[in-house]
Design a protein around this motif. Sequence first.
Motif, PDB file in Angstrom:
ATOM      1  N   LEU A 115       0.649  -1.609  -0.139  1.00 28.79           N
ATOM      2  CA  LEU A 115      -0.481  -0.115   0.121  1.00 28.79           C
ATOM      3  C   LEU A 115       0.859   1.701  -0.371  1.00 28.79           C
ATOM      4  N   GLN A 118       2.138   2.139  -3.597  1.00 24.12           N
ATOM      5  CA  GLN A 118       1.293   2.045  -4.535  1.00 24.12           C
ATOM      6  C   GLN A 118       0.709   3.781  -4.338  1.00 24.12           C
ATOM      7  N   ALA A 119       1.118   4.004  -2.573  1.00 26.29           N
ATOM      8  CA  ALA A 119       0.881   5.583  -2.588  1.00 26.29           C
ATOM      9  C   ALA A 119       1.250   6.531  -2.918  1.00 26.29           C
ATOM     10  N   LEU A 132      -5.256   2.298  -5.134  1.00 20.61           N
ATOM     11  CA  LEU A 132      -5.167   0.711  -4.362  1.00 20.61           C
ATOM     12  C   LEU A 132      -5.487   0.040  -3.905  1.00 20.61           C
ATOM     13  N   GLU A 133      -4.859  -1.156  -4.233  1.00 20.51           N
ATOM     14  CA  GLU A 133      -5.342  -2.323  -4.335  1.00 20.51           C
ATOM     15  C   GLU A 133      -6.218  -2.359  -2.701  1.00 20.51           C
ATOM     16  N   SER A 144      -7.207   1.110   2.456  1.00 21.64           N
ATOM     17  CA  SER A 144      -7.169   0.847   0.800  1.00 21.64           C
ATOM     18  C   SER A 144      -8.636   1.761   0.026  1.00 21.64           C
ATOM     19  N   ASN A 148      -8.445   5.364  -1.710  1.00 20.35           N
ATOM     20  CA  ASN A 148      -9.267   5.392  -2.837  1.00 20.35           C
ATOM     21  C   ASN A 148     -10.686   6.927  -3.411  1.00 20.35           C
TER      22      ASN A 148
END
Length: 378
Positions: A115, A118-119, A132-133, A144, A148
């Motif tokens: 996370l 991704q951030a 984010l997943e 997440s 999002n």
Amino acid sequence: MKRLSLQWRITLMTALLIAGACICLNLLLYRSGASGMDNLNGYVLQYQQDGGEDLTIEIPEDQMSDFLVQFSQEVYDTKTIFGRKGWCITAVVTLFSAAIAYFISGKALEPLKELAQQAEKVDQDNLVDVRLEENTVAEFRQLSQSVNQMLNRLAHSFDLQRQFAGNAAHELKTPLAIMQAKLEIFAEDHMNTDAETAELVHFQTEQIARLSALVRTLLEMSNLQAVPRDDCIELAPLADEIVTDLTPLAQKKQITLHQECEDIHIIGSDALIYRMLFNLVENAIKYNQPGGSVQITISQSNGKAILRVADTGCGIPDEYRTSIFEPFFRVDKSRSREMGGAGLGLALVREIAALHGGTVQDEPAEGAGTVFTVALPM
């Protein structure tokens, strides 16, 4: 403790818990073992053979005292060795448990690390694309989803901001053009006006021209996302064109232009890349010193096109090297106004570079001056 990562906190707490349990267990075992050894020692020292017993210890009387002393010493040494082994086992178990806890906590925290990675990819230019997943462990799913949703709100806010800036600039463009035309017509029709009126008209014309340039830049910045970026751009001819266009300004400022460009192609918007390099070279000329020079270099490194614009001006203080790319920021506001700057040139450079997946940075030149380096993927 606050500076430690969550993984290290879990590891330390697990190690302390296991160490405490091992110490307590070791103390209990040592107390039990030592008590048993002391009882055995006391039994031997106090043993007296009964006539009815079959057990016989055949020890000469002259060796009895040595036997008792040696037996007591053996019991003491055994207790010592038992205690040392217990503490060694405690240390080994604690370290081994801490290593296992570190490994297991690292595995457990991998979704959080993903996370975070991704951030890190999120910025104002890809708020819509990066998400984010959410298909992760339950503990991080809510996080997440919240992030999002926040990115959606931020993207919407940025879109509203761009729309407002574009609409405002568009609405200002027409009245400014009318005002400028009226002033130019007035100046042509009243050539013999007094000096005070002529100075006022000239001042108003200059200010309207500055506002018109600012409005054009705002329109460009608000419409960057809509510009197609699929042109095959030859950077060397582009640099030649910019040098040709800015030669009159350089001659006026007594600045010498040099270029050293390799034959490099990139994919992007020809108009935007032209404007980006044009802004850098124009700034290098404007904020240079009379008799100075500007060096334009285009090369490639690690699969990227490197565009460098170096000048021999006064340079930029270290504390402003990141702030200069912010909109409307100017190191010397009075001098920037003399040059006609609005503080949007470098901000536009950064936006264009980011839009093409590149970066721009400022670094001090050797001696005096400034070097702007733009890295664009090839």
